[in-house]
Design a protein around this motif. Structure first.
Motif, mmCIF file in Angstrom:
data_model
loop_
_atom_site.group_PDB
_atom_site.id
_atom_site.type_symbol
_atom_site.label_atom_id
_atom_site.label_comp_id
_atom_site.label_asym_id
_atom_site.label_seq_id
_atom_site.Cartn_x
_atom_site.Cartn_y
_atom_site.Cartn_z
ATOM 1 N N THR A 1 2.546 1.068 6.888
ATOM 2 C CA THR A 1 3.441 1.297 5.756
ATOM 3 C C THR A 1 2.648 1.969 4.651
ATOM 4 O OG1 THR A 1 4.777 -0.667 6.275
ATOM 5 C CG2 THR A 1 4.954 0.229 4.054
ATOM 6 N N THR A 2 3.087 3.151 4.218
ATOM 7 C CA THR A 2 2.421 3.839 3.116
ATOM 8 C C THR A 2 3.428 4.101 2.010
ATOM 9 O OG1 THR A 2 2.825 6.081 3.965
ATOM 10 C CG2 THR A 2 0.838 4.957 4.722
ATOM 11 N N ILE A 3 2.994 3.892 0.767
ATOM 12 C CA ILE A 3 3.842 4.090 -0.414
ATOM 13 C C ILE A 3 3.029 4.880 -1.427
ATOM 14 C CG2 ILE A 3 5.175 2.951 -2.228
ATOM 15 C CD1 ILE A 3 5.186 0.442 -0.359
ATOM 16 N N LYS A 4 3.528 6.052 -1.828
ATOM 17 C CA LYS A 4 2.779 6.912 -2.741
ATOM 18 C C LYS A 4 3.693 7.426 -3.854
ATOM 19 C CE LYS A 4 -0.473 8.401 0.842
ATOM 20 N NZ LYS A 4 -1.097 9.537 1.560
ATOM 21 N N ARG A 5 3.153 7.444 -5.064
ATOM 22 C CA ARG A 5 3.821 8.011 -6.243
ATOM 23 C C ARG A 5 5.244 7.461 -6.395
ATOM 24 N NH1 ARG A 5 1.773 11.900 -3.275
ATOM 25 N NH2 ARG A 5 3.850 12.626 -2.675
ATOM 26 N N SER A 6 5.407 6.193 -6.277
ATOM 27 C CA SER A 6 6.731 5.572 -6.339
ATOM 28 C C SER A 6 6.734 4.438 -7.351
ATOM 29 C CB SER A 6 7.145 5.058 -4.953
ATOM 30 O OG SER A 6 7.282 6.124 -4.038
ATOM 31 N N ILE A 7 7.942 4.029 -7.730
ATOM 32 C CA ILE A 7 8.121 2.917 -8.665
ATOM 33 C C ILE A 7 8.874 1.801 -7.951
ATOM 34 C CG2 ILE A 7 9.215 2.163 -10.806
ATOM 35 C CD1 ILE A 7 8.823 4.942 -11.913
ATOM 36 N N SER B 1 5.848 -8.151 6.687
ATOM 37 C CA SER B 1 5.988 -9.447 7.353
ATOM 38 C C SER B 1 4.979 -9.674 8.466
ATOM 39 C CB SER B 1 7.406 -9.576 7.922
ATOM 40 O OG SER B 1 8.362 -9.256 6.957
ATOM 41 N N ASN B 2 4.700 -8.636 9.269
ATOM 42 C CA ASN B 2 3.869 -8.821 10.455
ATOM 43 C C ASN B 2 2.448 -8.302 10.292
ATOM 44 O OD1 ASN B 2 6.182 -9.795 11.606
ATOM 45 N ND2 ASN B 2 6.655 -7.939 12.736
ATOM 46 N N GLY B 3 2.090 -7.897 9.078
ATOM 47 C CA GLY B 3 0.761 -7.358 8.885
ATOM 48 C C GLY B 3 0.666 -5.924 9.389
ATOM 49 N N GLY B 4 -0.552 -5.489 9.699
ATOM 50 C CA GLY B 4 -0.789 -4.105 10.095
ATOM 51 C C GLY B 4 -1.574 -3.409 9.013
ATOM 52 N N THR B 5 -1.103 -2.233 8.594
ATOM 53 C CA THR B 5 -1.757 -1.469 7.530
ATOM 54 C C THR B 5 -0.769 -1.202 6.411
ATOM 55 O OG1 THR B 5 -3.297 -0.385 9.064
ATOM 56 C CG2 THR B 5 -2.937 0.674 6.936
ATOM 57 N N LEU B 6 -1.151 -1.550 5.196
ATOM 58 C CA LEU B 6 -0.360 -1.257 4.001
ATOM 59 C C LEU B 6 -1.211 -0.435 3.047
ATOM 60 C CD1 LEU B 6 2.021 -1.595 1.997
ATOM 61 C CD2 LEU B 6 0.915 -3.705 1.230
ATOM 62 N N VAL B 7 -0.682 0.724 2.629
ATOM 63 C CA VAL B 7 -1.358 1.570 1.659
ATOM 64 C C VAL B 7 -0.389 1.832 0.511
ATOM 65 C CG1 VAL B 7 -2.476 3.782 1.227
ATOM 66 C CG2 VAL B 7 -2.728 2.681 3.464
ATOM 67 N N VAL B 8 -0.773 1.452 -0.701
ATOM 68 C CA VAL B 8 0.016 1.728 -1.907
ATOM 69 C C VAL B 8 -0.894 2.464 -2.877
ATOM 70 C CG1 VAL B 8 1.472 0.782 -3.721
ATOM 71 C CG2 VAL B 8 1.305 -0.409 -1.529
ATOM 72 N N GLU B 9 -0.546 3.703 -3.195
ATOM 73 C CA GLU B 9 -1.400 4.522 -4.044
ATOM 74 C C GLU B 9 -0.588 5.204 -5.138
ATOM 75 O OE1 GLU B 9 -4.976 5.872 -1.015
ATOM 76 O OE2 GLU B 9 -3.186 7.142 -1.125
ATOM 77 N N ASP B 10 -1.187 5.296 -6.326
ATOM 78 C CA ASP B 10 -0.627 6.054 -7.448
ATOM 79 C C ASP B 10 0.821 5.660 -7.725
ATOM 80 O OD1 ASP B 10 -3.053 7.506 -7.580
ATOM 81 O OD2 ASP B 10 -2.352 8.820 -5.975
ATOM 82 N N ILE C 1 -4.557 -1.686 1.271
ATOM 83 C CA ILE C 1 -5.205 -0.777 0.331
ATOM 84 C C ILE C 1 -4.270 -0.580 -0.859
ATOM 85 C CG2 ILE C 1 -6.120 1.541 -0.044
ATOM 86 C CD1 ILE C 1 -6.677 1.675 2.972
ATOM 87 N N LEU C 2 -4.714 -0.953 -2.057
ATOM 88 C CA LEU C 2 -3.995 -0.692 -3.300
ATOM 89 C C LEU C 2 -4.946 0.041 -4.232
ATOM 90 C CD1 LEU C 2 -2.207 -3.060 -2.095
ATOM 91 C CD2 LEU C 2 -1.710 -3.673 -4.456
ATOM 92 N N ARG C 3 -4.653 1.320 -4.485
ATOM 93 C CA ARG C 3 -5.555 2.134 -5.293
ATOM 94 C C ARG C 3 -4.771 2.926 -6.332
ATOM 95 N NH1 ARG C 3 -8.937 5.010 -0.411
ATOM 96 N NH2 ARG C 3 -10.146 3.213 0.286
ATOM 97 N N GLY C 4 -5.308 2.955 -7.545
ATOM 98 C CA GLY C 4 -4.766 3.819 -8.582
ATOM 99 C C GLY C 4 -3.370 3.460 -9.037
ATOM 100 N N ASN C 5 -2.996 2.211 -8.931
ATOM 101 C CA ASN C 5 -1.657 1.772 -9.323
ATOM 102 C C ASN C 5 -1.676 1.111 -10.699
ATOM 103 O OD1 ASN C 5 -0.385 2.232 -6.565
ATOM 104 N ND2 ASN C 5 -1.973 0.746 -6.037
ATOM 105 N N ILE C 6 -0.523 1.090 -11.351
ATOM 106 C CA ILE C 6 -0.317 0.249 -12.531
ATOM 107 C C ILE C 6 0.574 -0.906 -12.104
ATOM 108 C CG2 ILE C 6 0.702 0.092 -14.830
ATOM 109 C CD1 ILE C 6 -0.093 2.923 -15.343
ATOM 110 N N ILE C 7 0.123 -2.126 -12.363
ATOM 111 C CA ILE C 7 0.806 -3.311 -11.847
ATOM 112 C C ILE C 7 1.101 -4.258 -13.009
ATOM 113 C CG2 ILE C 7 0.666 -5.251 -10.255
ATOM 114 C CD1 ILE C 7 -1.387 -3.594 -8.643
ATOM 115 N N PHE C 8 2.379 -4.594 -13.185
ATOM 116 C CA PHE C 8 2.798 -5.571 -14.187
ATOM 117 C C PHE C 8 3.213 -6.849 -13.460
ATOM 118 C CE2 PHE C 8 3.520 -1.482 -16.185
ATOM 119 C CZ PHE C 8 3.102 -1.673 -17.493
ATOM 120 N N LEU C 9 2.566 -7.981 -13.764
ATOM 121 C CA LEU C 9 2.945 -9.288 -13.219
ATOM 122 C C LEU C 9 3.522 -10.089 -14.378
ATOM 123 C CD1 LEU C 9 -0.156 -9.993 -10.950
ATOM 124 C CD2 LEU C 9 2.001 -8.905 -10.330
#
Length: 731
Positions: free
Chosen positions: A597-603, A618-627, A657-665
């Motif tokens: 699963t890859t997610i790029k330049r999204s909100i 849910s099942n693991g694997g590879t997750l990439v969230v960038e920018d 992998i989580l790189r270059g994101n802005i994260i509000f908790l």
């Protein structure tokens, strides 16, 4: 048990003269424990036991502390259903104005769920009548059984009835009736007779079926059933699954291990050993009550080698009361009288001390495994116990943040400009051929065709069975309300389909799983599509190939924690330049079982929606969230922003992998950035800017701020949306 009773009676009569040696005593105890654990594994239960082990994640937390008390039916059942690609048959009591009814969900022919009621039939004919409402064409058929029972299983062949719903009345309530012959049921023998059950079966339904006003009327007008209108929920009705293995570990020790981990199993075995040791000592001193307890507990454990037993609350209460009596300090009294063995004053004092201690252990275990705040734990306990105390719930629940119109934060979605070759409004075109209905156009499609849709509102569904097709909107094209086969608005059964420039809204089906796009083929590309105010945006099967989403918007989707903005069942998922906003009813913004699963330049933002996780892999694997921008809102029902491998570790390698994101908790209660279900997961969180009042555990390599002002951001609810989406058309 008989042999144990005879041997125990001999020891009681002979006293110390028959006292077994310590070696013999511990040999008997060890043999009993080893047998109870090994028999189901070495015997016919090996296959089921291995499946139970497979459903238990290999993380240190799960191995040591288990999945939580009461979790086995949910975790194992979900795992097996997903593995078999089955529908999980279920039913619920629902309410509409002035009426309550029971809804049977879609199911398949591999299993059954029985809704049953025991009755006194008499010996006569009767009339079975009920009201039903179906949703599918061709119509479903409800199966009904009338069986003379032993206890749970039928004694002999049952009387089967089948009622097919009227296709002309799909979506409407209709009356149905059948004659039933009760003459040969429940015949008396010496004043006794076997019980008779009427059973409604949820088996093989292609869509949801609503049932109400079930009556079994005798010739004198007497109704033999109670609560057939379900006005008091399931009173007088019982249920049981056709596949009981989905609900039971079939071994008491394996069940304890699954729910409480190795620490819980060790404590359970230790308590049993202490109890048996004390009971042996009491028997040696002539205490017959100790012999009774020993036989009862031994019988429990022997049965527990082949069944779970303690997953039923009433039986579990009986077992632990017996165990409590055996290990209570009273057993240290070496007197032969019953009063000495069971001094009630000491038992009461011990109970007063033990119950709060056990409560503290349960709360600590739940906090450790679920990381919930004390108010959340109390609310969860009340919910699980079905206790409705509005005043307490209100006191424990933080006030929800007022709803903020999404239009205040995000511009309205706009379709792409109309081309010179656009079809006329309310028409469709394939090449040079023009059509005026979705069905005609879909039937005319061939591989390689493009279906162009003119501006307008369309309330009929679209079924695509052909491979290599493009569906393209021109101007403002709105698809709404219409559903195919009670599944979704666009039912994609072909492969390699592209969908562009559409708006889809108001899609809902009877089982709450309606999707704007229901993918049953493989390889889907979605570009500049606006999904909103429906059960789900996109729902796929277990093998959807590669799903690509670009320049699209998903808003206010989700239902009852089971439907989500998107739900990808496998394959690969790639998202770019897209919005996922304000999922509702405890749905995730993104739920993916894909290997990658890859997610790029999204909100991905909760806003003021009552969502669950922003991202659930849910099942693991590879997750990439960038920018990208991840914003956990104040009203979110789940403390996790990202969940990873929490249901099953099906993939061989796990990486986040989580790189270059802005994260509000910014959830009002506790927050957790990343919840891992596998402790071997490779985690790379670097270069993220995180706003969180709580420690995230990923402070190294990231920029952490306790509040917005310190990071240079305006106050909630403002979001820095302009820096993420390169294409303003996604709005």
């Amino acid at each position: 048990m008989t042999a144990l009773a005879i041997a125990g009676d001999y020891v009681v009569r002979r006293g110390k003269a028959a006292r077994p040696t310590q070696t013999l005593k511990w040999t008997l105890l060890g043999t009993l424990m080893i047998t109870a654990i090994a028999v189901p594994i070495l015997g016919g239960g090996f296959v089921h036991s291995s499946r139970v082990f497979d459903a238990l994640d290999d993380s240190v937390t799960d191995i040591l502390f288990g999945r939580g008390v009461g979790s086995f039916p949910r975790v194992f059942q979900d795992e097996e259903i997903n593995k078999r690609h089955q529908y999980l048959a279920q039913f619920n009591v629902l309410r509409e104005p002035g009426n309550r009814f029971v809804r049977f969900s879609a199911s398949d022919s591999n299993g059954s769920l029985f809704l049953r009621q025991r009755l006194l039939p008499g010996h006569h004919e009767a009339t079975l009548s009920l009201r039903m409402r179906g949703q599918t064409t061709p119509p479903d058929k409800l199966l009904i059984e009338l069986c003379e029972m032993n206890i749970l299983r039928s004694k002999s062949e049952c009387q089967w009835l089948g009622i097919t719903l009227d296709a002309a009345k799909a979506g409407e309530w209709a009356e149905y009736s059948k004659s039933v012959d009760l003459i040969n049921f429940g015949r008396s023998l010496l004043g006794f007779s076997r019980p008779v059950d009427l059973m409604l079966l949820n088996r093989g339904l292609t869509g949801a079926v609503d049932i109400d006003d079930v009556r079994l009327t005798a010739p004198d007008g007497t109704n033999l059933l109670a609560n057939g209108d379900f006005e008091t929920n399931f009173d007088h009705w019982l249920f049981n699954p056709g596949d009981h293995l989905l609900w039971h570990a079939k071994n008491i020790f394996l069940h304890v291990w699954f729910e409480t981990g190795l620490i819980g199993l060790a404590a359970f075995v230790l308590v049993l050993l202490i109890a048996f040791n004390r009971l042996f000592n009491r028997i040696e001193h002539g205490d017959r009550w100790a012999l009774v307890l020993l036989i009862a507990l031994s019988g429990f454990l022997i049965l527990g080698a082949f069944d779970t037993l303690i997953d039923d609350p009433r039986i579990a209460l009986l077992f632990f009361l017996l165990l409590f009596a055996a290990i209570s300090p009273a057993t240290l009294e070496l007197a032969s009288s019953t009063a000495a063995f069971l001094p009630w004053a000491k038992l009461v004092k011990t109970a007063i001390l033990t119950v709060p201690a056990l409560g503290i252990v349960v709360v600590a275990h739940t906090f450790l495994t679920q990381k919930l705040s004390p108010p959340e734990l109390v609310r969860l306990a009340l919910k699980r116990a079905d206790i409705d105390w509005p005043w307490l719930n209100e006191a424990l629940t933080p006030a929800p943040s007022p709803a903020i119109p999404i239009g205040q934060l995000f511009p309205e979605w706009q379709p792409l400009p109309t081309s010179h070759f656009a079809p006329d409004a309310q028409s469709l075109r394939i090449g040079m051929r023009t059509f005026y209905s979705m069905q005609e156009a879909a039937s005319a499609l061939k591989s390689g065709d493009t279906l162009d849709i003119g501006a307008g509102v369309y309330d009929t569904p679209l079924v695509i069975e052909i491979d290599n097709v493009t569906i393209r909107g021109h101007g403002h094209v709105i698809l709404e309300k219409g559903t195919a086969k009670d599944k979704g608005n666009m039912l994609i059964q072909g492969n390699n389909v592209q969908i562009k420039n559409l708006e889809c809204r108001l899609i809902s089906v009877s089982d709450g799983n309606g999707a704007c796009i229901r993918l049953e083929g493989t390889n889907l590309s979605v570009e500049h599509v606006y999904f909103h105010d429906s059960d789900q945006g996109i729902l796929t099967g277990a093998d959807p190939g590669i799903v690509r989403i670009r320049d699209s918007r998903f808003q206010q989707l989700g239902l009852n924690g089971l439907a989500h903005a998107i739900y990808i069942g496998g394959g690969e998922l790639h998202i770019e330049d897209s919005l996922f906003l304000a999922s509702k009813s405890e749905g995730h913004e993104i739920k993916s079982r894909a290997q990658i699963t890859t997610i790029k330049r999204s909100i991905i933002a909760s806003l003021t929606g009552v969502d669950s996780r922003l991202i659930d892999i849910s099942n693991g694997g590879t997750l990439v969230v960038e920018d990208s921008l991840l914003a956990k809102g104040p009203n979110s029902s789940n403390l996790d922003a990202v969940g990873f491998a929490l249901e099953k570790n099906r993939q061989s390698n796990h990486r986040v992998i989580l790189r270059g994101n802005i994260i509000f908790l910014e959830r009002t209660e506790s927050n957790r950035l990343l919840h891992l279900g596998n402790d071997k997961t490779s985690v790379d969180l670097f270069g993220n800017l995180i706003i969180s009042k709580q420690n995230t555990g990923y402070e190294d390599g990231n920029f952490i701020y306790k509040e917005r002002k310190a990071a240079g951001f305006p106050e909630y609810p403002a979001l820095p949306i302009e820096r993420f989406l390169k294409s303003p058309s996604a709005f």
